[in-house]
Design a protein around this motif. Structure first.
Motif, PDB file in Angstrom:
ATOM      1  N   UNK A  21      -4.638   3.493   6.972  1.00  0.00           N
ATOM      2  CA  UNK A  21      -6.046   3.107   6.848  1.00  0.00           C
ATOM      3  C   UNK A  21      -6.185   1.646   6.437  1.00  0.00           C
ATOM      4  N   UNK A  22      -5.364   1.214   5.481  1.00  0.00           N
ATOM      5  CA  UNK A  22      -5.496  -0.145   4.973  1.00  0.00           C
ATOM      6  C   UNK A  22      -5.070  -1.207   5.953  1.00  0.00           C
ATOM      7  N   UNK A  23      -4.110  -0.909   6.826  1.00  0.00           N
ATOM      8  CA  UNK A  23      -3.620  -1.890   7.797  1.00  0.00           C
ATOM      9  C   UNK A  23      -4.482  -1.936   9.048  1.00  0.00           C
ATOM     10  N   UNK A  24      -5.500  -1.083   9.130  1.00  0.00           N
ATOM     11  CA  UNK A  24      -6.390  -1.095  10.291  1.00  0.00           C
ATOM     12  C   UNK A  24      -5.822  -0.408  11.512  1.00  0.00           C
ATOM     13  N   UNK A  25      -4.824   0.470  11.318  1.00  0.00           N
ATOM     14  CA  UNK A  25      -4.197   1.137  12.461  1.00  0.00           C
ATOM     15  C   UNK A  25      -5.200   1.996  13.230  1.00  0.00           C
ATOM     16  N   UNK A  26      -6.156   2.576  12.500  1.00  0.00           N
ATOM     17  CA  UNK A  26      -7.127   3.445  13.146  1.00  0.00           C
ATOM     18  C   UNK A  26      -8.076   2.714  14.073  1.00  0.00           C
TER      19      UNK A  26
ATOM     20  N   UNK B 265       3.631  -8.333   7.109  1.00  0.00           N
ATOM     21  CA  UNK B 265       2.399  -7.889   6.455  1.00  0.00           C
ATOM     22  C   UNK B 265       2.613  -6.639   5.600  1.00  0.00           C
ATOM     23  N   UNK B 266       3.578  -5.809   5.988  1.00  0.00           N
ATOM     24  CA  UNK B 266       3.867  -4.583   5.247  1.00  0.00           C
ATOM     25  C   UNK B 266       5.305  -4.633   4.748  1.00  0.00           C
ATOM     26  N   UNK B 267       5.535  -4.049   3.605  1.00  0.00           N
ATOM     27  CA  UNK B 267       6.896  -3.969   3.069  1.00  0.00           C
ATOM     28  C   UNK B 267       7.681  -2.903   3.836  1.00  0.00           C
ATOM     29  N   UNK B 268       8.984  -2.907   3.668  1.00  0.00           N
ATOM     30  CA  UNK B 268       9.815  -1.892   4.322  1.00  0.00           C
ATOM     31  C   UNK B 268       9.427  -0.489   3.873  1.00  0.00           C
ATOM     32  N   UNK B 269       9.059  -0.359   2.602  1.00  0.00           N
ATOM     33  CA  UNK B 269       8.630   0.943   2.089  1.00  0.00           C
ATOM     34  C   UNK B 269       7.343   1.396   2.760  1.00  0.00           C
ATOM     35  N   UNK B 270       6.387   0.481   2.916  1.00  0.00           N
ATOM     36  CA  UNK B 270       5.125   0.824   3.570  1.00  0.00           C
ATOM     37  C   UNK B 270       5.339   1.196   5.036  1.00  0.00           C
ATOM     38  N   UNK B 271       6.209   0.461   5.701  1.00  0.00           N
ATOM     39  CA  UNK B 271       6.501   0.767   7.102  1.00  0.00           C
ATOM     40  C   UNK B 271       7.158   2.143   7.215  1.00  0.00           C
ATOM     41  N   UNK B 272       8.076   2.432   6.301  1.00  0.00           N
ATOM     42  CA  UNK B 272       8.725   3.741   6.291  1.00  0.00           C
ATOM     43  C   UNK B 272       7.706   4.848   6.060  1.00  0.00           C
ATOM     44  N   UNK B 273       6.775   4.635   5.124  1.00  0.00           N
ATOM     45  CA  UNK B 273       5.805   5.674   4.780  1.00  0.00           C
ATOM     46  C   UNK B 273       4.811   5.913   5.910  1.00  0.00           C
ATOM     47  N   UNK B 274       4.339   4.837   6.541  1.00  0.00           N
ATOM     48  CA  UNK B 274       3.364   5.025   7.627  1.00  0.00           C
ATOM     49  C   UNK B 274       4.039   5.670   8.828  1.00  0.00           C
ATOM     50  N   UNK B 275       5.313   5.374   9.071  1.00  0.00           N
ATOM     51  CA  UNK B 275       6.052   6.043  10.138  1.00  0.00           C
ATOM     52  C   UNK B 275       6.182   7.532   9.848  1.00  0.00           C
ATOM     53  N   UNK B 276       6.418   7.862   8.574  1.00  0.00           N
ATOM     54  CA  UNK B 276       6.513   9.279   8.187  1.00  0.00           C
ATOM     55  C   UNK B 276       5.170   9.970   8.369  1.00  0.00           C
ATOM     56  N   UNK B 277       4.081   9.305   8.013  1.00  0.00           N
ATOM     57  CA  UNK B 277       2.750   9.896   8.140  1.00  0.00           C
ATOM     58  C   UNK B 277       2.426  10.186   9.605  1.00  0.00           C
ATOM     59  N   UNK B 278       2.682   9.224  10.473  1.00  0.00           N
ATOM     60  CA  UNK B 278       2.335   9.404  11.890  1.00  0.00           C
ATOM     61  C   UNK B 278       3.228  10.459  12.557  1.00  0.00           C
ATOM     62  N   UNK B 279       4.511  10.436  12.233  1.00  0.00           N
ATOM     63  CA  UNK B 279       5.451  11.335  12.927  1.00  0.00           C
ATOM     64  C   UNK B 279       5.432  12.751  12.386  1.00  0.00           C
ATOM     65  N   UNK B 280       4.855  13.000  11.218  1.00  0.00           N
ATOM     66  CA  UNK B 280       4.822  14.353  10.642  1.00  0.00           C
ATOM     67  C   UNK B 280       3.410  14.884  10.544  1.00  0.00           C
ATOM     68  N   UNK B 281       2.524  14.361  11.364  1.00  0.00           N
ATOM     69  CA  UNK B 281       1.119  14.778  11.300  1.00  0.00           C
ATOM     70  C   UNK B 281       0.948  16.252  11.612  1.00  0.00           C
TER      71      UNK B 281
END
Length: 278
Positions: A212-217, A262-278
C-alpha cells in the motif's frame, strides 16, 4: 526547321540550399528535447485503458507492432513510388503511402502518452535506456521529416535519408519493447507450485503495508489488497511466485521501475511474501 527541346518545368524549380537543413534539424532537436523533458519524472500510478489486451503493457506492444508493420509498408511503397521496384507504379500507391504513414503515427500516440506521462524516462539497464532514447529521438525524427515534406525542394537525397532515419528509430523502439515483451512471454516458465518457498522470516502482514505504501495498488490489481490498478499485470490472474515477485521488485523491467533504491531488502522480501501467499 528544328523545334526547341521541351522545357522541363521541374528543373525550373530551384532546389533549396543545404542551409535550409537547419529547419528540420531544429525541429528534430526541439521535439526530441521536449519528449525527454516531459518524461523526466517518476512513474505515475494512475489508471490507463487496455482495451481487449491483458494489460496496458501488452496494449502498447500491440500498437507498436501495428506501427512497425505500417512502417514496413511505408518503406515498400516509397520504393515503389521512386520506381525502385520492377513493377509499374499503380495510381493508388501515393495515397496509400500517405495514409499508412498517418495511421502509423496515430498508432504511436497511445504508446507515447503512456511512456512519457505514465512511466517516464527509464534507464535502469541498457535495453530500457535504449528504448527511452529511441522514443525521444523518434518524435524528433518524425517532426524533421514532416518539416522536409512541407517545405519541399530539398536536395534529392534529403527526404529518403529522413524517412530512413524515422523508420530505423521506430524499428528500434519496437525491438526494445514489443519484441522483447513477446520473447519474455514466450520464454516465461509456468508458475511454480503454491508452496513457493517463501522464507520463514518473511512477514506478509508487513508486506501488505509495503504494498500500500509503495503505491503498488495504483498499477496492479490484487483483490487481497483491495487494489484495481491496470498499469501493470493483474496479480490475481498472474499468480507469481515469491521469487518472481522479489526479482521484479528488486530489478524492475517490462515497464516497471526497480524499487531497489526505495525499499529495503526486508521490505522487498515481505511484499513478495504478501503477493505470492495471497
Amino acid at each position: 526547321m528544328t523545334l526547341p527541346a521541351p522545357v522541363r518545368f521541374d528543373r525550373l524549380v530551384r532546389t533549396r540550399s543545404y542551409a535550409w537543413l537547419a529547419a528540420p534539424i531544429t525541429a528534430f532537436a526541439v521535439f526530441s528535447l521536449t519528449a525527454g523533458i516531459l518524461s523526466a519524472h517518476d512513474p505515475r500510478a494512475k489508471g490507463y485503458f487496455r482495451l481487449f489486451f491483458r494489460d496496458p503493457i501488452h496494449l502498447k506492444a500491440g500498437f507498436a507492432t501495428a506501427a512497425a508493420a505500417l512502417a514496413c509498408f511505408q518503406l515498400f511503397s516509397a520504393a515503389w513510388i521512386f520506381r525502385k521496384l520492377p513493377w509499374q507504379k499503380p495510381p493508388w500507391i501515393n495515397a496509400a503511402h500517405r495514409w499508412s504513414g498517418r495511421l502509423a503515427f496515430v498508432c504511436t500516440l497511445p504508446v507515447a502518452y503512456h511512456c512519457i506521462f505514465k512511466l517516464g524516462w527509464q534507464g535502469g539497464d541498457s535495453r530500457t535506456f535504449a528504448h527511452s532514447l529511441f522514443g525521444t529521438l523518434f518524435f524528433g525524427g518524425y517532426a524533421a521529416k514532416i518539416t522536409i515534406v512541407r517545405l519541399h525542394r530539398f536536395p534529392r537525397l534529403v527526404l529518403p535519408i529522413a524517412g530512413g532515419l524515422v523508420f530505423t528509430l521506430l524499428i528500434g523502439l519496437w525491438y526494445t519493447s514489443a519484441l522483447w515483451l513477446y520473447r519474455q512471454d514466450a520464454s516465461a516458465s509456468p508458475p511454480a507450485a503454491p508452496a513457493a518457498r517463501v522464507p520463514a522470516s518473511a512477514n506478509p502482514s508487513n508486506g501488505a503495508r509495503v504494498f500500500a505504501g509503495a503505491g503498488c495498488g495504483g498499477c496492479h490489481t490484487l483483490a487481497r489488497a483491495h487494489s484495481s490498478g491496470v498499469l501493470g499485470p493483474n496479480l490475481d490472474d498472474l499468480r507469481p511466485t515469491f521469487e518472481q515477485v522479489r526479482r521484479k521488485v528488486q530489478e524492475g523491467g517490462g515497464g516497471m521501475p526497480s524499487f531497489a533504491g526505495k525499499l529495503s531488502n526486508t521490505q522487498i522480501r515481505d511484499v513478495a511474501a504478501f503477493v505470492s501467499t495471497r
